[in-house]
Scaffold this active site. Structure first.
Site, PDB file in Angstrom:
ATOM      1  N   CYS A 150     -13.215  58.966   9.031  1.00 26.07           N
ATOM      2  CA  CYS A 150     -13.962  58.108   8.115  1.00 26.07           C
ATOM      3  C   CYS A 150     -13.369  56.708   8.195  1.00 26.07           C
ATOM      4  CB  CYS A 150     -13.793  58.686   6.711  1.00 26.07           C
ATOM      5  SG  CYS A 150     -14.398  57.621   5.403  1.00 26.07           S
TER       6      CYS A 150
ATOM      7  N   CYS B 210     -18.865  53.263  10.750  1.00 25.65           N
ATOM      8  CA  CYS B 210     -18.883  54.364   9.790  1.00 25.65           C
ATOM      9  C   CYS B 210     -19.252  55.593  10.606  1.00 25.65           C
ATOM     10  CB  CYS B 210     -19.935  54.113   8.706  1.00 25.65           C
ATOM     11  SG  CYS B 210     -20.263  55.562   7.672  1.00 25.65           S
TER      12      CYS B 210
HETATM   13  N1  DGL Z   1     -18.229  58.361   7.098  1.00 23.12           N
HETATM   14  C1  DGL Z   1     -17.449  57.480   6.318  1.00 23.12           C
HETATM   15  C2  DGL Z   1     -17.069  56.222   7.034  1.00 23.12           C
HETATM   16  O1  DGL Z   1     -16.844  56.304   8.228  1.00 23.12           O
HETATM   17  C3  DGL Z   1     -17.767  57.373   4.841  1.00 23.12           C
HETATM   18  C4  DGL Z   1     -19.113  57.000   4.429  1.00 23.12           C
HETATM   19  C5  DGL Z   1     -19.224  57.058   2.921  1.00 23.12           C
HETATM   20  O2  DGL Z   1     -18.972  58.119   2.365  1.00 23.12           O
HETATM   21  O3  DGL Z   1     -19.524  56.028   2.312  1.00 23.12           O
HETATM   22  O4  DGL Z   1     -16.945  55.173   6.475  1.00 23.12           O
END
Ligand code: DGL
Length: 272
Positions: free
Chosen positions: A72, A182
């Site tokens: 993430c 993301c």
């Molecule tokens: N998949 C995550 C990222 O790479 C988080 C997205 C989220 O939950 O806002 O930022």
């Protein structure tokens, strides 16, 4: 068996999985989706730090983990340094590939698509200052695409009109390379390419897989190609386990099974 644990607010980090499985097919994979607190992109920084530390500690109680991947960008850009100080296992973070984008761009017009937390954070500002060739990087912070990616994996349709509206500033700024900052967003790469085929949409999955492989070389299972080939032939392919901190829908369950998860569980934690 060597074990890699991946953490995300939801299904985003699954976009790293094919590259990781390809790089280290013999490893067990444990994936934790913190659906009870999704999205992370609008959370307080202190909360995110505490949550990451808590999740890693809880999962370590259940599994002997060799490498942790904070799958993430939002959590990595906020928590990576703190987490590396508080855990004794190697931690891999996923951060926006600004350097690669700057190298690939032909017109020095790069863009970044990420969550609001990543866009507002100092970590990204540092990357842009260090690696971007231009003073201006088009930045879009949105949690809408997080929702769209979650919906897609739950087999719901994607509205291309909405996607077109969100990415319009990249077209306007004539960006030729856009960083998907993301881990949810690579799930939408087909749709993004459909909306803007002239843009090169890049992400970090292969770089992360390579990093995992390098780190695991220090562990008991050799990850050289010969060894992997032998393991493949003897069918010693890693076990993949999926946890979510909330109940998940049946369509998502079906998608996860298709992705190779043979063990899917609701993990009840404090604060879930
Ligand atoms: N998949 C995550 C990222 O790479 C988080 C997205 C989220 O939950 O806002 O930022």
């Amino acid at each position: 068996m060597t074990c890699i644990a991946l953490f995300d607010s939801g299904v985003g980090g699954l976009s790293l999985l094919p590259a990781i499985k390809n790089a280290v097919p013999h490893c067990d994979i444990v994936y934790l989706a913190d659906h009870a607190h999704s999205p992370y992109g609008n959370k307080d920084l202190q909360w995110l730090n505490q949550r990451m530390e808590y999740l890693v500690t809880e999962l370590q109680k259940q599994h002997p983990i060799d490498v942790v991947v904070i799958a993430c960008n939002t959590a990595s850009t906020v928590c990576l340094n703190t987490l590396r100080q508080t855990t004794n296992i190697p931690v891999v973070g996923v951060v926006p590939a600004i350097k690669t984008a700057a190298q690939l761009s032909n017109n020095n017009a790069i863009g970044i698509l990420a969550t609001p937390a990543t866009i507002q954070g100092t970590y990204l500002k540092g990357l842009i200052e260090e690696f971007s060739q231009s003073d201006y990087v088009t930045q879009i912070g949105t949690t809408k695409l997080v929702e769209m990616a979650e919906n897609k994996l739950s087999q719901q349709p994607i509205e291309l009109n909405q996607l077109n509206r969100i990415i319009a500033p990249f077209i306007h700024a004539q960006c030729d390379v856009v960083v998907l900052g993301c881990t949810h967003f690579p799930h939408l790469i087909d749709e993004l390419q459909q909306c803007a085929p002239h843009i090169h949409w890049i992400h970090s999955a292969h770089a992360i897989a390579k990093r995992c492989k390098t780190l695991l070389k220090n562990h008991s299972i050799d990850t050289t190609t010969d060894q992997q080939e032998t393991l493949k032939k003897t069918s010693k392919i890693g076990h993949t386990k999926f946890y979510s901190t909330a109940n998940i829908s049946q369509p998502l369950h079906t998608t996860l099974e298709k992705m190779g998860f043979n063990d899917i569980q609701h993990l009840l934690l404090a604060g879930s």
